[in-house]
Design a protein around this motif. Structure first.
Motif, PDB file in Angstrom:
ATOM      1  N   ALA A 144       0.822  -1.280  -0.159  1.00 52.22           N
ATOM      2  CA  ALA A 144      -0.002  -0.056  -0.095  1.00 52.22           C
ATOM      3  C   ALA A 144       0.735   1.154  -0.191  1.00 52.22           C
ATOM      4  CB  ALA A 144      -0.884  -0.028   1.115  1.00 52.22           C
ATOM      5  N   PHE A 145       0.930   2.053  -1.071  1.00 54.47           N
ATOM      6  CA  PHE A 145       1.928   2.978  -1.177  1.00 54.47           C
ATOM      7  C   PHE A 145       1.652   4.212  -0.316  1.00 54.47           C
ATOM      8  CE2 PHE A 145       3.347   0.449  -5.112  1.00 54.47           C
ATOM      9  CZ  PHE A 145       4.866   0.932  -4.886  1.00 54.47           C
ATOM     10  N   HIS A 146       2.614   4.692   0.397  1.00 55.58           N
ATOM     11  CA  HIS A 146       2.565   5.609   0.861  1.00 55.58           C
ATOM     12  C   HIS A 146       2.628   7.067   0.095  1.00 55.58           C
ATOM     13  CE1 HIS A 146       6.752   4.487   0.366  1.00 55.58           C
ATOM     14  NE2 HIS A 146       6.877   5.617   0.094  1.00 55.58           N
ATOM     15  N   PRO A 147       2.326   8.359   0.729  1.00 55.36           N
ATOM     16  CA  PRO A 147       2.413   9.278  -0.545  1.00 55.36           C
ATOM     17  C   PRO A 147       3.756   9.535  -1.009  1.00 55.36           C
ATOM     18  CG  PRO A 147       1.150  10.125   1.388  1.00 55.36           C
ATOM     19  CD  PRO A 147       1.930   8.781   1.792  1.00 55.36           C
ATOM     20  N   LYS A 219      10.515   7.633   1.416  1.00 55.64           N
ATOM     21  CA  LYS A 219       9.058   8.213   1.904  1.00 55.64           C
ATOM     22  C   LYS A 219       9.231   9.449   2.663  1.00 55.64           C
ATOM     23  CE  LYS A 219       8.065   3.590   3.913  1.00 55.64           C
ATOM     24  NZ  LYS A 219       7.856   2.864   5.057  1.00 55.64           N
ATOM     25  N   PRO A 220       8.378  10.407   2.533  1.00 52.72           N
ATOM     26  CA  PRO A 220       8.260  11.600   3.352  1.00 52.72           C
ATOM     27  C   PRO A 220       9.103  11.482   4.780  1.00 52.72           C
ATOM     28  CG  PRO A 220       6.017  11.111   2.473  1.00 52.72           C
ATOM     29  CD  PRO A 220       6.753   9.891   2.403  1.00 52.72           C
ATOM     30  N   GLU A 221       9.720  12.393   4.888  1.00 52.98           N
ATOM     31  CA  GLU A 221      10.350  12.749   6.338  1.00 52.98           C
ATOM     32  C   GLU A 221       9.929  13.807   6.973  1.00 52.98           C
ATOM     33  OE1 GLU A 221      14.492  12.644   5.357  1.00 52.98           O
ATOM     34  OE2 GLU A 221      14.298  10.444   5.146  1.00 52.98           O
ATOM     35  N   GLU A 222       8.710  14.256   6.767  1.00 50.08           N
ATOM     36  CA  GLU A 222       7.875  15.203   7.407  1.00 50.08           C
ATOM     37  C   GLU A 222       6.461  15.068   7.290  1.00 50.08           C
ATOM     38  OE1 GLU A 222       7.020  19.135   4.844  1.00 50.08           O
ATOM     39  OE2 GLU A 222       9.153  18.595   4.310  1.00 50.08           O
ATOM     40  N   THR A 223       5.525  15.633   8.172  1.00 56.27           N
ATOM     41  CA  THR A 223       4.377  15.535   8.098  1.00 56.27           C
ATOM     42  C   THR A 223       3.613  15.791   6.732  1.00 56.27           C
ATOM     43  OG1 THR A 223       3.924  15.535  10.558  1.00 56.27           O
ATOM     44  CG2 THR A 223       2.054  15.724   9.290  1.00 56.27           C
ATOM     45  N   ILE A 224       2.822  15.167   6.055  1.00 56.95           N
ATOM     46  CA  ILE A 224       2.310  15.319   4.921  1.00 56.95           C
ATOM     47  C   ILE A 224       0.711  15.742   5.141  1.00 56.95           C
ATOM     48  CG2 ILE A 224       1.602  14.518   2.587  1.00 56.95           C
ATOM     49  CD1 ILE A 224       4.574  14.851   3.059  1.00 56.95           C
ATOM     50  N   ALA A 244       4.942  11.786 -13.382  1.00 59.34           N
ATOM     51  CA  ALA A 244       5.600  11.093 -12.369  1.00 59.34           C
ATOM     52  C   ALA A 244       6.038  11.989 -11.326  1.00 59.34           C
ATOM     53  CB  ALA A 244       6.968  10.109 -12.990  1.00 59.34           C
ATOM     54  N   ALA A 245       5.947  13.133 -11.452  1.00 55.83           N
ATOM     55  CA  ALA A 245       6.357  13.949 -10.413  1.00 55.83           C
ATOM     56  C   ALA A 245       5.033  14.405  -9.595  1.00 55.83           C
ATOM     57  CB  ALA A 245       6.849  15.271 -11.050  1.00 55.83           C
ATOM     58  N   ASN A 246       3.780  14.200 -10.018  1.00 55.84           N
ATOM     59  CA  ASN A 246       2.753  14.267  -9.055  1.00 55.84           C
ATOM     60  C   ASN A 246       3.008  13.504  -7.640  1.00 55.84           C
ATOM     61  OD1 ASN A 246       1.010  15.073 -11.691  1.00 55.84           O
ATOM     62  ND2 ASN A 246       0.663  16.277  -9.995  1.00 55.84           N
ATOM     63  N   LEU A 247       2.622  13.993  -6.522  1.00 57.34           N
ATOM     64  CA  LEU A 247       2.529  13.144  -5.347  1.00 57.34           C
ATOM     65  C   LEU A 247       1.152  12.579  -5.397  1.00 57.34           C
ATOM     66  CD1 LEU A 247       4.370  13.028  -2.656  1.00 57.34           C
ATOM     67  CD2 LEU A 247       2.437  14.078  -1.396  1.00 57.34           C
ATOM     68  N   HIS A 248       1.243  11.152  -5.145  1.00 61.87           N
ATOM     69  CA  HIS A 248       0.160  10.192  -5.028  1.00 61.87           C
ATOM     70  C   HIS A 248       0.355   9.080  -4.085  1.00 61.87           C
ATOM     71  CE1 HIS A 248       3.077   8.632  -7.946  1.00 61.87           C
ATOM     72  NE2 HIS A 248       2.489   7.296  -7.773  1.00 61.87           N
ATOM     73  N   SER A 249      -0.891   8.522  -3.658  1.00 60.81           N
ATOM     74  CA  SER A 249      -0.742   7.572  -2.525  1.00 60.81           C
ATOM     75  C   SER A 249      -1.657   6.408  -2.911  1.00 60.81           C
ATOM     76  CB  SER A 249      -0.806   8.117  -1.197  1.00 60.81           C
ATOM     77  OG  SER A 249      -2.003   8.839  -1.035  1.00 60.81           O
ATOM     78  N   THR A 250      -1.771   5.286  -2.123  1.00 62.29           N
ATOM     79  CA  THR A 250      -3.015   4.429  -1.951  1.00 62.29           C
ATOM     80  C   THR A 250      -3.925   5.038  -1.112  1.00 62.29           C
ATOM     81  OG1 THR A 250      -1.261   2.705  -2.578  1.00 62.29           O
ATOM     82  CG2 THR A 250      -3.516   2.019  -1.489  1.00 62.29           C
ATOM     83  N   VAL A 251      -5.197   5.017  -1.476  1.00 62.91           N
ATOM     84  CA  VAL A 251      -6.434   5.312  -0.196  1.00 62.91           C
ATOM     85  C   VAL A 251      -6.200   4.200   0.445  1.00 62.91           C
ATOM     86  CG1 VAL A 251      -8.802   5.947  -0.034  1.00 62.91           C
ATOM     87  CG2 VAL A 251      -7.317   7.219  -1.979  1.00 62.91           C
TER      88      VAL A 251
END
Length: 321
Positions: A144-147, A219-224, A244-251
């Motif tokens: 499940a992909f994180h942002p 992974k992000p190293e700050e709060t998203i 590919a540069a858009n930030l995206h994630s698994t809901v």
């Protein structure tokens, strides 16, 4: 007059100043492929209704999924199988789908149907993804992909992502795009990621990570701030495209149904050679995925000199013995 395209070097340096992102959403657009890529590199999203070849690709996936899990309904896998058994089945199913000759054939057809120049367009093999309800199998083969941005994973800034659902979606089991981060840097772990090292050490072990995934991923190293987010809930075989540069994630799947989806990626040879693409605001990874793309006419790889523009020496460091 339109804004200039952004350019990035192989290491991700931004060579031209970025304009403030405006995320337009185009539905069944009649723009040419050149115009479409320009908009995608600026952060826009394109959605296309199911085309004949997109439907064939999803029907192939449905057939393979149903055969793999038979006699269990694919929508009840998480209720009937242990996570370990499901991971074992997916470990066979997913590579089988990736390498099925019809998968590539149907992608070639999709690219034709959406107006791509097949002699200039290169694609990678399609991935079959799964997202199960709750905490059932969120690691490894069903990660499940994180942002994230794909550019944190050594993808070029001219890469375009194509994503489509295999079965009906709902807003609680789809994918999200986080538009306000397109031109906003995030502290992240991409500095520690190398694509060639990942292929050598981690990719083949996905099915072994059932309870937790210990593989190193950026992974992000700050709060998203996940909101605002765009959740595109489209019919089966409808495709949407984004940079590919858009930030995206698994809901997080809070629905009762698993989500099965297909994604693949494309690059355009002229953009590869000219290093045209989305801006790099925060990617520091090494290595490149440029060796993965296949020409849509004959499945030939990108020309060696084009790939060499993006190589940094780590492809030799992590070459398979």
């Amino acid at each position: 007059m339109g804004r200039p395209l952004h350019r990035a070097d192989p290491q991700g340096k931004h060579l031209l100043g970025a304009a403030k992102a405006v995320m337009n959403i185009y539905v069944d657009s009649q723009l040419s492929d050149d115009q479409r890529r320009t908009e995608l590199y600026r952060g826009s999203i394109f959605s296309f209704s199911a085309s004949p070849n997109a439907m064939k690709l999803c029907q192939l996936a449905q057939q393979m999924i149903e055969e793999a899990f038979a006699p269990v309904d694919p929508m009840r896998v998480h209720l009937e199988f242990s996570a370990e058994t499901c991971a074992e089945i997916l470990g066979v199913l997913k590579p089988k789908f990736i390498h099925h000759p019809l998968s590539k054939q149907y992608i070639q057809g999709m690219l034709t149907e959406t107006g791509c120049d097949l002699s200039q367009t290169y694609f990678d093999v399609p991935r079959l993804r799964t997202a199960f309800p709750g905490d059932y199998l969120k690691s490894g083969i069903a990660y499940a992909f994180h942002p994230h941005r794909d550019t944190w994973y050594s993808a070029p800034f001219c890469q375009i992502n194509w994503w489509m659902p295999v079965y009906p979606l709902n807003a609680d089991n789809c994918m999200a795009i986080h538009p306000h981060y397109f031109d906003r840097a995030i502290k992240n772990g991409s500095r520690d990621y190398n694509y060639h090292k990942w292929n050598l050490e981690s990719r083949q072990n996905a099915a072994k990570h059932v309870k937790a995934d210990t593989r190193v991923q950026p992974k992000p190293e700050e709060t998203i701030e996940l909101d605002p987010q765009i959740r595109l809930v489209c019919p089966v075989a409808s495709a949407y495209l984004f940079s590919a540069a858009n930030l995206h994630s698994t809901v997080p799947n809070t629905s009762p149904a698993p989500r099965y989806s297909i994604d693949f990626r494309t690059v355009h040879l002229a953009d590869v050679r000219n290093r045209v693409g989305s801006p790099n605001v925060d990617s520091e990874c090494t290595g490149t995925t440029m060796g993965d793309y296949l020409r849509a006419t004959d499945l030939a790889h990108l020309p060696e000199d084009a790939v060499a523009q993006y190589q940094d020496g780590t492809e030799l460091l992590y070459a398979k013995a």
